[in-house]
Enzyme design. Structure first.
Site, short mmCIF file in Angstrom:
data_model
loop_
_atom_site.label_atom_id
_atom_site.label_comp_id
_atom_site.label_asym_id
_atom_site.label_seq_id
_atom_site.Cartn_x
_atom_site.Cartn_y
_atom_site.Cartn_z
N GLU A 1 -11.41 -3.62 -20.74
CA GLU A 1 -11.49 -5.09 -20.78
C GLU A 1 -10.12 -5.74 -20.98
O GLU A 1 -9.91 -6.88 -20.60
CB GLU A 1 -12.43 -5.56 -21.92
CG GLU A 1 -13.89 -5.21 -21.76
CD GLU A 1 -14.15 -3.70 -21.96
OE1 GLU A 1 -15.22 -3.24 -21.52
OE2 GLU A 1 -13.26 -3.01 -22.53
N GLU A 2 -9.20 -5.02 -21.60
CA GLU A 2 -7.88 -5.64 -21.88
C GLU A 2 -6.90 -5.33 -20.74
O GLU A 2 -6.76 -4.17 -20.35
CB GLU A 2 -7.30 -5.05 -23.17
CG GLU A 2 -7.85 -5.62 -24.45
CD GLU A 2 -7.06 -5.01 -25.63
OE1 GLU A 2 -7.48 -3.93 -26.07
OE2 GLU A 2 -6.04 -5.58 -26.02
N VAL A 3 -6.20 -6.32 -20.24
CA VAL A 3 -5.27 -6.10 -19.12
C VAL A 3 -4.18 -5.08 -19.51
O VAL A 3 -3.47 -5.23 -20.49
CB VAL A 3 -4.58 -7.42 -18.71
CG1 VAL A 3 -3.59 -7.19 -17.59
CG2 VAL A 3 -5.63 -8.44 -18.29
N HIS B 1 0.88 1.07 -13.24
CA HIS B 1 1.69 -0.10 -13.61
C HIS B 1 3.16 0.32 -13.62
O HIS B 1 3.49 1.39 -14.13
CB HIS B 1 1.25 -0.62 -14.99
CG HIS B 1 2.00 -1.83 -15.43
ND1 HIS B 1 1.73 -3.09 -14.92
CD2 HIS B 1 3.04 -1.97 -16.27
CE1 HIS B 1 2.59 -3.95 -15.46
NE2 HIS B 1 3.40 -3.31 -16.28
N GLY C 1 0.77 -1.23 0.00
CA GLY C 1 0.00 0.00 0.00
C GLY C 1 0.80 1.29 0.00
O GLY C 1 0.32 2.32 0.46
N GLU D 1 9.30 5.39 -6.43
CA GLU D 1 9.39 6.81 -6.07
C GLU D 1 8.61 7.68 -7.06
O GLU D 1 7.94 8.64 -6.68
CB GLU D 1 10.86 7.26 -6.00
CG GLU D 1 11.57 6.81 -4.73
CD GLU D 1 13.10 6.96 -4.80
OE1 GLU D 1 13.78 6.34 -3.97
OE2 GLU D 1 13.58 7.67 -5.71
N ASN E 1 -5.36 2.58 -13.11
CA ASN E 1 -4.39 1.63 -12.56
C ASN E 1 -3.00 2.22 -12.71
O ASN E 1 -2.72 2.95 -13.67
CB ASN E 1 -4.48 0.30 -13.33
CG ASN E 1 -3.47 -0.72 -12.83
OD1 ASN E 1 -3.37 -0.95 -11.63
ND2 ASN E 1 -2.71 -1.30 -13.74
N GLU F 1 6.15 6.51 -9.01
CA GLU F 1 4.73 6.12 -8.91
C GLU F 1 4.02 6.99 -7.88
O GLU F 1 2.87 7.40 -8.07
CB GLU F 1 4.61 4.65 -8.52
CG GLU F 1 5.11 3.67 -9.55
CD GLU F 1 4.93 2.25 -9.09
OE1 GLU F 1 3.87 1.93 -8.53
OE2 GLU F 1 5.84 1.44 -9.30
N ASN G 1 1.48 3.02 -2.57
CA ASN G 1 0.77 3.93 -3.48
C ASN G 1 -0.45 4.52 -2.79
O ASN G 1 -0.77 5.69 -2.95
CB ASN G 1 0.37 3.21 -4.77
CG ASN G 1 1.50 3.24 -5.79
OD1 ASN G 1 1.84 4.30 -6.31
ND2 ASN G 1 2.09 2.11 -6.06
#
Ligand code: GRF
Length: 207
Positions: A144-146, A106, A12, A174, A104, A176, A14
């Site tokens: 829908e697409e990862v 990544h 956690g 860092e 999201n 992120e 983030n």
């Protein structure tokens, strides 16, 4: 007040960057709830320390109803869903209900080093093994697409020959911690539009 739900599966940090940005006044929003994918993750402890409502919605318990259960908790309650180190895949109605309202983070420069099974240290290991000289992190919208929704923000990070996957993960994290709160801020100020699958940032609200 712009309300967010944060979904997490791990330590956690983030989530903590969002909490800290709110506390410092840099980010004007409210974390309405934190939803963990399993018991015992430190992200839930971070939320409890701040008196934020927490839920545990695990695939073990809810199986293919996991996304629907998350939708039940969030529908009508929040303006944005933030995946902050969340390892399950959201699918079904939640993607329609929260179209362009799920982001999201990544730990690579999408579309490189992403997709199914590319998460955590595996990403940084693949980066190091590839010999690329730069990596980074990406905040993107979830569809829908990862890992393939519209890219909102990216930050670049150098890769050094001596890097281990742990050292590189730390360097990327860092960035992120700067990028995710910034992305939430832009969306909360309605400064993001998605046009033909690409995100446009309106520096002023010039709609
Ligand atoms: C981060 O590297 C994030 O990019 C990835 O999972 C990690 C989560 O870290 N999706 P934390 O749980 O926020 O510390």
């Amino acid at each position: 007040m712009f309300k967010v739900a944060v979904l997490a599966s791990g330590g956690g940090t983030n989530l903590q960057s969002i909490i800290d940005s709110i506390d410092s006044g840099k980010l004007n929003c409210k974390i309405e709830m934190v939803i963990g994918s399993k018991e015992g993750i430190f992200a839930l402890e971070r939320a409890k320390l701040k008196g934020i409502k927490t839920y545990i919605i695990s695939k073990k318990e809810y199986g293919d109803k996991t996304s629907d259960k998350i939708l039940e908790l969030t529908k009508g309650k929040v303006d944005l869903i933030v995946l902050a180190g969340y390892l399950s895949i959201l699918e079904g109605d939640i993607l329609k209900e929260f179209k362009d309202r799920i982001i999201n983070i990544h730990p690579s420069l999408i579309p490189s080093f992403c997709g199914p099974r590319m998460y955590g240290l595996k990403v940084h290991e693949a980066v190091i093994n590839s010999g690329v000289k730069y990596t980074g992190c990406t905040v993107h919208f979830v569809n829908e697409e990862v890992d393939r929704g519209a890219i909102l923000l990216q930050e670049v990070v150098p890769v050094y020959y001596e890097d281990t996957k742990e050292i590189l993960q730390k360097r990327v994290l860092e960035k992120e911690h700067i990028l995710l709160p910034k992305a939430i801020d832009l969306i909360s100020k309605d400064q993001v539009e998605i046009i033909n699958g690409k995100a446009r940032i309106n520096t002023i609200n010039n709609k």
